[in-house]
Scaffold this active site. Structure first.
Site, PDB file in Angstrom:
ATOM      1  CG  ASP A   1      -1.941  -1.130   1.184  1.00  0.00           C
ATOM      2  OD1 ASP A   1      -2.060  -1.788   0.132  1.00  0.00           O
ATOM      3  OD2 ASP A   1      -2.592  -1.379   2.203  1.00  0.00           O
TER       4      ASP A   1
ATOM      5  CG  ASP B   1      -3.124  -4.754  -3.079  1.00  0.00           C
ATOM      6  OD1 ASP B   1      -3.055  -5.380  -4.152  1.00  0.00           O
ATOM      7  OD2 ASP B   1      -3.754  -5.180  -2.094  1.00  0.00           O
TER       8      ASP B   1
END
Length: 336
Positions: A164, A185
């Protein structure tokens, strides 16, 4: 007749003045003043946050926060009422803002911008939690930057993390010549963003080599009519380890790779429906005109979307995020 003529004359004058004002506002706006940040005390402040804190809200004039060489170990937040900030560094190797935090994506970010109308250039934003040498920590969300306002231009900057890294939360954003590094991600959110000439650097094979593969993007849109999406045009995917180009954080996710160079870090399957399993028809995952060892789509997921050339060009154009011409009004050196 004289009254009518006089009235018409006033209308013409008002129209001319309106056009003049509109034309003036469409030109690049000027920076009102510059605040200098220097770790060594040679500027107005020694931390980036103290410089931002010094700006009186609400701010409607462009203010440059020029940050000298150094590693600034701090969390930085631009609050909602302090837009029109130009955060400028000396370059991604020279100006680094870093912090060591993790867990919740809404509190772990090294840098957070809530305000609209932000320009960033020549800075590295780093969350060091998962990328320390000989890392034995469990890999968890550790955000480097959280972008939550509308109308952002980010050039020649770097975002470093592992899981992230870049939370492109919401709003219209333009990234150019940036480097985004991570493993899981590492570009995620609901944003409507165009990435031009950027490098997406997979580092899972360096910091977590036991993991079989990572993911570059995780996008979602709240509805099919939402204009959001991540578009990567003339970008490069590289790094160490294996990766998917993206997975659906929710239904209606939209991610497009246009004329980009995909190295062999990209897995043949390419994509994962993840939280949209069973609703793959609602996803817009697209690859168009890409090259490189990872660009072969013959083994991709069967629901990979195909768009016409004109449709792809529409997404890959600056007009995807700039329908109202806001970028031309930003004080960007050398243009966007």
């Amino acid at each position: 007749m004289k009254r009518v003529a006089s009235y018409n004359y006033k209308i013409v004058c008002m129209v001319v003045m309106t056009l003049f004002v509109y034309g003036y506002s469409a030109a690049a706006e000027q920076i009102a003043y510059t605040i200098t940040v220097d770790l060594n005390g040679g500027g107005n402040f020694t931390t980036v946050q103290s410089a931002i804190d010094s700006i009186s809200p609400p701010n409607h004039n462009w203010i440059r926060v020029f940050t000298q060489n150094g590693i600034y170990r701090e969390k930085v937040t631009i609050p909602k009422e302090k837009g029109f900030i130009y955060l400028q560094g000396k370059g991604i190797e020279q100006t680094v803002i870093e912090y060591d935090d993790h867990q919740a994506t809404d509190i772990s970010a090294t840098f957070t911008a809530f305000a609209d109308d932000i320009v960033i250039s020549g800075i590295t934003f780093k969350n060091t939690y998962n990328i320390v040498p000989n890392n034995k920590r469990e890999i968890v969300p550790a955000v480097a930057a959280r972008m939550l306002g509308d109308r952002y231009v980010v050039t020649d900057s770097s975002f470093v993390g592992l899981q992230d890294t870049l939370f492109d939360g919401k709003g219209r954003h333009y990234y150019k010549r940036c480097i985004i590094s991570g493993g899981i991600d590492f570009i995620f959110g609901y944003g409507q963003s165009l990435f031009k000439e950027c490098t997406l650097n997979m580092t899972l094979g360096i910091y977590a080599p036991d993991n079989p593969y990572g993911t570059i993007t995780a996008h979602q849109r709240p509805s099919p009519s939402d204009e959001g999406g991540f578009v990567f045009s003339d970008c490069t995917v590289t790094g160490v380890g294996k990766t998917l180009l993206g997975r659906a954080w929710g239904s209606n996710a939209r991610v497009i790779f246009d004329r980009s160079r995909l190295s062999d870090v990209v897995l043949p399957i390419g994509w994962d429906a993840w939280r949209a399993k069973g609703n793959e028809r609602d996803l817009t995952f697209v690859e168009a005109g890409c090259t490189g060892a990872g660009a072969d789509t013959s083994q991709r997921v069967p629901w990979l979307k195909k768009l016409s050339l004109s449709e792809v060009d529409g997404f890959a154009s600056v007009s995807f995020i700039d329908q109202d011409g806001w970028i031309s009004r930003f004080p960007i050196e050398g243009g966007p």
